[in-house]
Design a protein around this motif. Sequence first.
Motif, short mmCIF file in Angstrom:
data_model
loop_
_atom_site.label_atom_id
_atom_site.label_comp_id
_atom_site.label_asym_id
_atom_site.label_seq_id
_atom_site.Cartn_x
_atom_site.Cartn_y
_atom_site.Cartn_z
N GLU A 129 1.87 -4.10 4.20
CA GLU A 129 1.70 -5.10 5.26
C GLU A 129 0.78 -4.55 6.36
OE1 GLU A 129 3.01 -8.39 6.09
OE2 GLU A 129 3.16 -8.46 3.92
N HIS A 130 0.85 -3.25 6.59
CA HIS A 130 -0.06 -2.62 7.54
C HIS A 130 -1.50 -2.74 7.04
CE1 HIS A 130 -1.65 0.32 10.40
NE2 HIS A 130 -2.18 0.99 9.38
N LEU A 131 -1.71 -2.54 5.75
CA LEU A 131 -3.04 -2.68 5.18
C LEU A 131 -3.54 -4.12 5.27
CD1 LEU A 131 -2.78 -0.46 1.96
CD2 LEU A 131 -3.74 0.16 4.19
N VAL A 132 -2.66 -5.08 5.01
CA VAL A 132 -3.03 -6.49 5.10
C VAL A 132 -3.41 -6.85 6.53
CG1 VAL A 132 -2.19 -8.86 4.91
CG2 VAL A 132 -1.64 -7.20 3.12
N ALA A 133 -2.60 -6.40 7.50
CA ALA A 133 -2.86 -6.71 8.91
C ALA A 133 -4.19 -6.16 9.38
CB ALA A 133 -1.73 -6.17 9.77
N ASN A 134 -4.62 -5.06 8.79
CA ASN A 134 -5.88 -4.44 9.18
C ASN A 134 -7.05 -4.87 8.29
OD1 ASN A 134 -5.46 -2.21 11.42
ND2 ASN A 134 -3.65 -2.16 10.10
N GLY A 135 -6.78 -5.86 7.43
CA GLY A 135 -7.85 -6.41 6.61
C GLY A 135 -8.34 -5.53 5.48
N ARG A 136 -7.57 -4.53 5.12
CA ARG A 136 -8.00 -3.60 4.07
C ARG A 136 -7.65 -4.10 2.67
NH1 ARG A 136 -6.01 2.24 5.99
NH2 ARG A 136 -7.04 2.80 4.01
N ILE A 137 -6.62 -4.94 2.55
CA ILE A 137 -6.30 -5.59 1.29
C ILE A 137 -5.85 -7.02 1.59
CG2 ILE A 137 -5.60 -3.44 0.13
CD1 ILE A 137 -2.68 -4.32 0.49
N THR A 138 -5.82 -7.85 0.56
CA THR A 138 -5.36 -9.23 0.74
C THR A 138 -3.85 -9.31 0.48
OG1 THR A 138 -5.68 -9.82 -1.59
CG2 THR A 138 -7.58 -10.06 -0.10
N ALA A 139 -3.27 -10.44 0.87
CA ALA A 139 -1.84 -10.64 0.62
C ALA A 139 -1.55 -10.63 -0.87
CB ALA A 139 -1.38 -11.95 1.25
N GLU A 140 -2.47 -11.16 -1.68
CA GLU A 140 -2.29 -11.17 -3.13
C GLU A 140 -2.33 -9.75 -3.69
OE1 GLU A 140 -4.37 -13.12 -1.45
OE2 GLU A 140 -3.19 -14.96 -1.65
N GLN A 141 -3.24 -8.92 -3.19
CA GLN A 141 -3.32 -7.53 -3.64
C GLN A 141 -2.08 -6.74 -3.25
OE1 GLN A 141 -7.06 -6.64 -1.70
NE2 GLN A 141 -8.18 -6.64 -3.65
N ALA A 142 -1.47 -7.11 -2.14
CA ALA A 142 -0.27 -6.40 -1.68
C ALA A 142 0.88 -6.53 -2.68
CB ALA A 142 0.16 -6.94 -0.31
N LEU A 143 0.94 -7.65 -3.40
CA LEU A 143 2.04 -7.88 -4.34
C LEU A 143 2.07 -6.88 -5.48
CD1 LEU A 143 1.94 -11.78 -4.55
CD2 LEU A 143 3.59 -10.37 -3.30
N THR A 144 0.91 -6.33 -5.83
CA THR A 144 0.84 -5.39 -6.95
C THR A 144 0.36 -4.01 -6.53
OG1 THR A 144 -1.41 -6.19 -7.47
CG2 THR A 144 0.44 -7.24 -8.62
N HIS A 145 0.27 -3.76 -5.25
CA HIS A 145 -0.21 -2.46 -4.76
C HIS A 145 0.78 -1.36 -5.17
CE1 HIS A 145 -1.54 0.70 -1.98
NE2 HIS A 145 -2.65 -0.01 -1.82
N PRO A 146 0.30 -0.19 -5.60
CA PRO A 146 1.21 0.87 -6.05
C PRO A 146 2.14 1.40 -4.97
CG PRO A 146 -1.06 1.66 -5.91
CD PRO A 146 -1.11 0.18 -5.79
N ASN A 147 1.78 1.20 -3.69
CA ASN A 147 2.64 1.68 -2.60
C ASN A 147 3.36 0.53 -1.89
OD1 ASN A 147 1.93 4.42 -2.91
ND2 ASN A 147 0.03 4.08 -1.78
N ARG A 148 3.59 -0.58 -2.61
CA ARG A 148 4.19 -1.74 -1.97
C ARG A 148 5.63 -1.52 -1.54
NH1 ARG A 148 3.62 -2.55 -7.33
NH2 ARG A 148 5.42 -3.12 -8.60
N ASN A 149 6.29 -0.50 -2.06
CA ASN A 149 7.68 -0.26 -1.68
C ASN A 149 7.83 0.80 -0.59
OD1 ASN A 149 8.76 -2.08 -3.60
ND2 ASN A 149 8.50 -0.57 -5.22
N VAL A 150 6.72 1.28 -0.05
CA VAL A 150 6.78 2.31 0.99
C VAL A 150 7.03 1.65 2.35
CG1 VAL A 150 5.51 4.13 2.19
CG2 VAL A 150 5.25 3.84 -0.29
#
Length: 265
Positions: free
Chosen positions: A143-164
């Motif tokens: 969510e930090h990455l999404v807020a800073n525009g580094r990934i999209t919300a869709e990419q966040a769903l499958t990001h390898p660090n999504r549980n951190v």
Amino acid sequence: MPLAIDACAAQHQGDRKEQQDRLAILPHAKKKGVALVVVADGMGGHTGGALAAEQVLHTAKTTLEHFAPAEESPRVLLENSMREAHTMIKASRFMNEKDPHSTAVMLLLQPGKVTWAHCGDSRLYRFHDGKLVRRTVDHSYVEHLVANGRITAEQALTHPNRNVLLTSLGGQEEPKFDFAEAEDIAGGDAFVLCSDGLWAYFDDAELGRVVAENSARNACEKLIDHARSRAAGSGDNISLAIIKLVDVPAEKPKAPVGFVPRLPT
């Protein structure tokens, strides 16, 4: 127009060996129309996560018992519940040699007002007639990455660090809380509190549609069924609570027995 509440809380163990989530809808013992909804997702190895989530629930119950709405703010109740749980979970490290911690999301219902808070990635959604009004923002790395525009919300769903997580109750650092409140509640509003074992399988539009088209109980059943199917044998613990506000038409006053209306002459 008066409001009625249609509420349901439900869980599924998923494909895990243990249910480490805890949830409850807790009515105030003395104040009508006041209730606290709690979802906690425990983590920390075998039994450790369950103990942490149980502590969140226990602390919430105790804090609600002593809550005096006329004298205390809802935010104080929510913050005290979480801070006390954080302290107790940290203390348990020395007793059970585990690494317990937990997320938490809480919703306090009062007549004409709702207040909520969260820590971690258990979420609260507010819908109106199936449309998303607001949702909590996870305290997580993606969510930090999404807020800073580094990934999209869709990419966040499958990001390898999504549980951190960036914060939690019982963690080494002081926990971070976010609070919000709404005094414009009305019939058609619905609040969904859930752990990531549920929200990971739905976008906002689908979640809102299922809640709007069903009773709270039926919506819980359908959402769990969909999540289980989509998990394909690797699903996490699931916990969710749905609170729907329903307009109640005011009853027309009845004429006294034996009353005969006088007609104009």
